[in-house]
Enzyme design. Structure first.
Site, PDB file in Angstrom:
ATOM      1  N   ARG A  36       1.973 -11.770   6.478  1.00  0.00           N
ATOM      2  CA  ARG A  36       1.306 -12.446   5.498  1.00  0.00           C
ATOM      3  C   ARG A  36       2.214 -13.715   5.083  1.00  0.00           C
ATOM      4  O   ARG A  36       1.836 -14.917   5.073  1.00  0.00           O
ATOM      5  CB  ARG A  36       0.758 -11.828   4.294  1.00  0.00           C
ATOM      6  CG  ARG A  36      -0.597 -11.208   4.689  1.00  0.00           C
ATOM      7  CD  ARG A  36      -1.207 -10.696   3.843  1.00  0.00           C
ATOM      8  NE  ARG A  36      -2.691 -10.188   3.987  1.00  0.00           N
ATOM      9  CZ  ARG A  36      -3.605  -9.721   3.638  1.00  0.00           C
ATOM     10  NH1 ARG A  36      -2.731  -8.608   2.762  1.00  0.00           N
ATOM     11  NH2 ARG A  36      -4.616  -9.112   4.029  1.00  0.00           N
ATOM     12  N   LYS A 209     -16.598   3.750   6.969  1.00  0.00           N
ATOM     13  CA  LYS A 209     -18.105   3.845   6.172  1.00  0.00           C
ATOM     14  C   LYS A 209     -19.091   2.703   6.544  1.00  0.00           C
ATOM     15  O   LYS A 209     -18.624   1.485   6.490  1.00  0.00           O
ATOM     16  CB  LYS A 209     -17.716   3.879   4.544  1.00  0.00           C
ATOM     17  CG  LYS A 209     -16.946   4.833   4.103  1.00  0.00           C
ATOM     18  CD  LYS A 209     -16.914   4.395   2.643  1.00  0.00           C
ATOM     19  CE  LYS A 209     -16.166   5.565   1.822  1.00  0.00           C
ATOM     20  NZ  LYS A 209     -15.934   4.869   0.458  1.00  0.00           N
ATOM     21  N   GLY A 360      -8.325  -4.892   8.414  1.00  0.00           N
ATOM     22  CA  GLY A 360      -6.947  -4.529   8.424  1.00  0.00           C
ATOM     23  C   GLY A 360      -6.321  -3.407   9.329  1.00  0.00           C
ATOM     24  O   GLY A 360      -5.210  -3.443   9.906  1.00  0.00           O
ATOM     25  N   GLY A 383     -11.390  -8.228   4.748  1.00  0.00           N
ATOM     26  CA  GLY A 383     -12.684  -8.541   3.875  1.00  0.00           C
ATOM     27  C   GLY A 383     -13.290  -9.954   4.041  1.00  0.00           C
ATOM     28  O   GLY A 383     -14.538 -10.052   4.177  1.00  0.00           O
TER      29      GLY A 383
HETATM   30  P1  ADP Z   1     -10.555  -1.896   9.152  1.00  0.00           P
HETATM   31  O1  ADP Z   1      -9.636  -1.970   7.963  1.00  0.00           O
HETATM   32  O2  ADP Z   1     -10.338  -2.345  10.437  1.00  0.00           O
HETATM   33  O3  ADP Z   1     -11.967  -2.809   8.551  1.00  0.00           O
HETATM   34  P2  ADP Z   1     -11.963   0.519   7.771  1.00  0.00           P
HETATM   35  O4  ADP Z   1     -10.936   0.490   6.810  1.00  0.00           O
HETATM   36  O5  ADP Z   1     -13.449   0.558   7.759  1.00  0.00           O
HETATM   37  O6  ADP Z   1     -11.383  -0.359   9.168  1.00  0.00           O
HETATM   38  O7  ADP Z   1     -11.652   2.046   8.610  1.00  0.00           O
HETATM   39  C1  ADP Z   1     -10.263   2.456   9.077  1.00  0.00           C
HETATM   40  C2  ADP Z   1     -10.165   3.884   8.925  1.00  0.00           C
HETATM   41  O8  ADP Z   1     -11.303   4.766   9.280  1.00  0.00           O
HETATM   42  C3  ADP Z   1      -9.018   4.554   9.318  1.00  0.00           C
HETATM   43  O9  ADP Z   1      -8.230   5.188   8.373  1.00  0.00           O
HETATM   44  C4  ADP Z   1      -9.424   5.611  10.340  1.00  0.00           C
HETATM   45  O10 ADP Z   1      -8.768   6.927  10.358  1.00  0.00           O
HETATM   46  C5  ADP Z   1     -10.765   6.060   9.858  1.00  0.00           C
HETATM   47  N1  ADP Z   1     -11.779   6.480  10.755  1.00  0.00           N
HETATM   48  C6  ADP Z   1     -12.242   6.105  11.887  1.00  0.00           C
HETATM   49  N2  ADP Z   1     -12.818   6.997  12.634  1.00  0.00           N
HETATM   50  C7  ADP Z   1     -12.825   7.954  11.848  1.00  0.00           C
HETATM   51  C8  ADP Z   1     -13.598   9.401  12.033  1.00  0.00           C
HETATM   52  N3  ADP Z   1     -14.173   9.639  13.157  1.00  0.00           N
HETATM   53  N4  ADP Z   1     -13.637  10.140  11.195  1.00  0.00           N
HETATM   54  C9  ADP Z   1     -12.735   9.974  10.063  1.00  0.00           C
HETATM   55  N5  ADP Z   1     -11.880   8.880   9.752  1.00  0.00           N
HETATM   56  C10 ADP Z   1     -12.137   7.949  10.749  1.00  0.00           C
HETATM   57 MG    MG Z   2      -9.288  -0.690   6.292  1.00  0.00          MG
END
Ligand code: ADP
Ligand code: MG
Length: 405
Positions: A36, A209, A360, A383
């Site tokens: 960053r 989620k 992220g 975000g």
């Molecule tokens: P991003 O930051 O790319 O938007 P998120 O924060 O929504 O992604 O999600 C990332 C997290 O989701 C990671 O820590 C990963 O371990 C978790 N994750 C992905 N698939 C699974 C799964 N099947 N069960 C549990 N955790 C998961």
């Molecule tokens: Mg994340």
């Protein structure tokens, strides 16, 4: 209409407030990833070359002011002084750090700046009014500068004092407001995902989620030709289809939303065909590939399986735009990283495809595999990039900046 750019302004002798996003991860008080800060440098270097007097503002971490004991600890931990040192190295020049967010010390340091000098102010979140978007705070900061530049893409989805009240107050006082090079680059790339003029447009959604991402899924259903789902969020969709999800992460309160999506996006929402299952996320002692879309009752789905990897690769063939958010498995453990790695390789090998990562954890997975530079764009704001898609290109921190003349 395009926003006013930093290079459209007369900058010499001017006190320019630059809201940057220097919210870097810290480990034991040291910066663990300086991306960053690196990304903030082009605009800062430009301002220095034009002999502006540069005052940089940023937040770092969280400060929960409602709990004074906790807030004091968090302020100690999230002191921007360490960032000033790295910023100075990257700019190749002295950066004066002022450990205050208002008052005589800050005001005198700003007055003492000469053309081309750089000052970094303490963490904006030391101020109670920052997250409250305090008009008083914004008006005070505006009184200290001649020009405001927003180059903090990762913070543009938040209407805080440093991203909203401050530029508002500048506009009221007839002081110019503009965006910097990083925000310009982010808008240019993400606009292609928002406008959705090129097809096939394939979205890949994963992560933990559904509830975090409802709005972006709704937004993508209106734009993308297909949405490939993975990660833990897949199990909420599986539940909606009546499949066995075992001990996988499921959000029961989102099952109705998933059902509605499956109806609205009939034939356009693609779900995993198989999974890598294990008995535990933290201490897996037994892993297996599922035979179908059902997870064994005593296991969790922690990654998408080999059939899904092939299926998603085929679905990506010929894509002109790919927007990817969220890893397809619990990739932090190499046992569950294949799905994420496989989709990453499939995307970077597409020809004539504009590929964007907004998220992220997805961005850090891709960096870990050494593929970042093979994506057309890796957003610096997880975000913010999602909200940009949800809100059809609008973010408060960008909307508030004046249009180019
Ligand atoms: P991003 O930051 O790319 O938007 P998120 O924060 O929504 O992604 O999600 C990332 C997290 O989701 C990671 O820590 C990963 O371990 C978790 N994750 C992905 N698939 C699974 C799964 N099947 N069960 C549990 N955790 C998961
Ligand atoms: Mg994340």
């Amino acid at each position: 209409m395009a926003k006013q750019m930093v290079d459209q302004l007369v900058l010499q002798h001017k006190k320019v407030f630059v809201r940057a996003d220097l919210n870097v991860p810290l480990k034991d008080g040291k910066i663990s990833d300086d991306n960053r800060i690196v990304q903030a440098c082009p605009t800062l270097k430009y301002l220095i070359s034009k002999q502006a007097r540069v005052i940089v503002l940023s937040h770092l971490g969280k400060v929960k002011h409602s709990d004074p004991i906790k807030a004091a600890e968090q302020m100690k931990k999230n002191d921007l002084a360490v960032v000033a040192v790295r910023l100075s190295e990257l700019l190749g020049k002295k950066v004066t750090f002022v450990s205050a967010t208002r008052g005589a010390e800050l005001e005198q340091a700003i007055t003492a700046l000469k053309d081309g000098d750089v000052l970094l102010m303490q963490n904006t979140r030391y101020e109670v009014g920052e997250e409250k978007n305090s008009e008083e705070l914004g008006t005070y900061w505006a009184s200290l500068c001649d020009i405001y530049v927003n180059d903090a893409f990762g913070s543009c989805h938040r209407a805080h004092a440093s991203t909203y009240s401050l530029p508002m107050a500048c506009k009221k006082a007839n002081k110019p407001t503009a965006i910097g090079y990083l925000v310009e680059k982010e808008i240019a790339s993400l606009s292609r995902c928002v406008e959705a003029k090129e097809h096939p447009y394939i979205a890949v959604m994963g992560g933990s989620k559904v509830s975090d991402k409802i709005k972006v899924i709704e937004g993508l259903l209106k734009k993308a030709d297909k949405i490939l789902i993975g990660g833990a969020m897949a199990f909420t969709f599986m539940k909606a289809l009546g499949k066995e999800v075992g001990k996988s992460l499921v959000e029961l309160d989102q099952v109705d939303f998933a059902k509605r999506c499956l109806i609205e996006g009939k034939g356009r929402i693609c779900l995993p065909l198989d999974y890598i299952m294990a008995d535990s996320l933290s201490e897996p002692s037994r892993e297996e590939v599922s035979k179908n879309q059902n997870v064994a009752i005593d296991m969790m789905g922690l990654d998408v399986g080999p059939k899904t990897n092939e299926f998603y690769k085929e679905e990506l063939t010929g894509a002109k735009i790919v927007f990817w958010n969220g890893p397809l498995g619990a990739f932090e453990n190499p046992l569950f990283a294949n799905g994420t790695k496989s989709i990453c390789e499939a995307i970077v090998n597409l020809k004539n495809c504009f590929s964007v990562i907004g998220g992220g954890d997805s961005a850090s997975a891709v960096a870990q595999y050494g593929y970042s530079s093979r994506f057309s764009h890796v957003s610096t704001g997880g975000g913010a990039s999602l909200e940009m898609i949800e809100n059809d290109g609008h973010l408060p921190g960008i909307d508030v900046i004046e249009e180019a003349k």
